[in-house]
Design an enzyme around this catalytic site. Structure first.
Site: not given
Ligand code: MG
Length: 462
Positions: A100, A241, A243, A245
């Site tokens: 992440s 960020d 990843d 999400d």
């Protein structure tokens, strides 16, 4: 923290994370894959973000799954919410190799359930039990799982996000997208282009060394984004960020919009469209309560962690309560009409739609929100749980909310004190409409900590 959170040994609120070559390595990930494949028979989707260790770890994970007799479908590099969208209803489970927002040396694994949400605590504990006791059901030679590659399945996600909006919603808007060299580079520029936006990008080359900014989209790393927004006369800039999400925004003047205020802007517009509940963790700014209340909506609080928000949303809806949206005050927002996980691209698309429909500059919309002052502090201590228990006792007469740690709710201010799940410290958040009141409440809590600590531990109070 939730009861399940305490019982989990390896997986935290956001899966397993660690430094590659130290506590995160192919051997551990192979065992996670074998445990998952032993629990779930069928096809398991595997994806990863852009980290340099991603291919090695995703290969190990897939080896473990296949050795246990389940098939894997390798989706390649894509955002976590894209994998979640693809898994839902079609795969028996999914696994995402990602750390992440953590620095480049980290990596990890997040397990996704067949409904597209992060796997719940109960099953994660079962998975951990298998992993620690080496309880794997390895398949004989003629039942070993197969591997297929499906990098184009991401197309479903590319179509789904713009599909929530009228065609051409973004026409006339210039947007700058900064995926930070992360997985969002594969999806968000394309999604906003399909919505009709004119899209400029920076840091949109997939690169696990994250050469230009950290995977965490903090205000300090977004100066180039702010500059580009101004230079291109864009309506907004956005950053993800690692990843994708989570999404954060800068307005057309290049000013960073604090994430609770971003949540408030989107919640305010969604609450005007439907009556219901907004779900958020107890760490969220009271600004959400205020904007929801303006439209006759309310806030339902959960423990800290997007999975708890998502599960509460699903439970409320199953019980017949309308849910407007959910989210955390870190740019991770959840839309029940789309899927029950944080979705960075949909958050970007929502903001585009909000701007297009209102015709008001983002800076003006952000400035029209009520002002709150939030202070966050960490206090190192050898015995964080003892300290939190002492504070609950000390403030008992105020009937604190014990959903996660202790939240003290007063008329014009509130405070949250939680023990960290991973480090020897307590995290304190205080917020008030007035800056001095926030400072006073923090002072009151520090005093209480001094009184409780006694000889048992030595909290380092700033
Ligand atoms: Mg993330």
């Amino acid at each position: 923290m939730g009861e399940g959170e305490i019982r989990k040994r390896l997986f935290g609120t956001n899966g397993v994370r660690g430094i590659v070559g130290q506590d995160m390595n192919p051997e551990l990930v192979l065992r996670i894959g074998a445990a998952l494949g032993s629990m779930r028979r069928g096809r398991i989707a595997v994806g990863r973000d852009t980290r340099t260790s991603g291919a090695a770890l995703a290969s190990a994970l897939q080896a473990g799954v296949m050795a246990s007799g389940s098939d894997v479908v390798d989706l390649g590099i894509l955002p976590t919410p894209a994998l979640q969208y693809i898994v839902r209803g079609r795969f028996i489970a999914g696994a995402m190799v990602t750390a992440s927002h953590n620095p480049p040396e980290y990596n990890g694994v997040k397990i996704i359930d067949t409904d597209g949400t992060e796997m719940g605590d109960r099953e994660v504990i079962q998975l951990e039990d298998r992993l620690f006791s080496h309880q794997f059901e390895l398949a004989p030679w003629n039942r070993v799982g197969r591997q297929t590659f499906a990098p184009n399945l991401v197309e479903e996600y590319l179509a789904a996000v713009p599909g929530h909006f009228a065609s051409g919603t973004g026409e006339g808007l210039t947007v700058v997208v900064d995926p930070g060299s992360g997985a969002g580079a594969r999806t968000t520029p394309e999604i906003l282009t399909r919505m009709g936006c004119r899209v400029h990008t920076l840091n949109a080359t997939l690169d696990g060394t994250f050469p230009n900014r950290a995977p965490e989209p903090s205000a300090e790393g977004l100066e180039p984004l702010a500059q580009m927004v101004k230079a291109t006369h864009a309506a907004l800039g956005l950053a993800h960020d690692g990843d994708a999400d989570r999404t954060v925004f800068v307005d057309e003047k290049g000013r960073y919009i604090e994430e609770n205020r971003e949540f408030a802007l989107i919640a305010r517009s969604m609450c005007r469209e439907m009556k219901g509940v907004v779900v958020a963790p107890v760490s969220t700014s009271r600004i959400i309560e205020e904007v929801a209340g303006e439209s006759g909506c309310s806030v339902d609080y959960t423990a800290v962690g997007s999975i708890y928000v998502a599960r509460r949303m699903m439970d409320l809806i199953a019980g017949g309560t309308p849910v407007v949206m959910g989210g955390e005050g870190n740019g991770g927002l959840i839309y029940p009409g789309h899927q029950f996980c944080r979705d960075g691209a949909l958050t970007a698309a929502k903001m585009v739609s909000l701007l297009a429909l209102s015709g008001t500059p983002l800076s003006e919309m952000a400035d029209s929100l009520p002002r709150y002052h939030m202070i966050k502090e960490k206090i190192r201590t050898g015995d964080a749980r003892h300290l939190v228990a002492g504070l609950i006792e000390r403030f008992r007469s105020e009937k604190p909310d014990l959903t996660d740690g202790m939240r003290l709710n007063r008329d014009d201010s509130w405070a949250l004190i939680r023990a960290s799940g991973t480090e020897p410290l307590v995290r304190i958040t205080v917020e008030s409409r007035r800056e001095n009141e926030a400072g006073d409440l923090l002072g009151e809590i520090r005093d209480a900590i001094r009184g409780i600590a006694g000889s048992r531990s030595d909290p380092e109070i700033p």
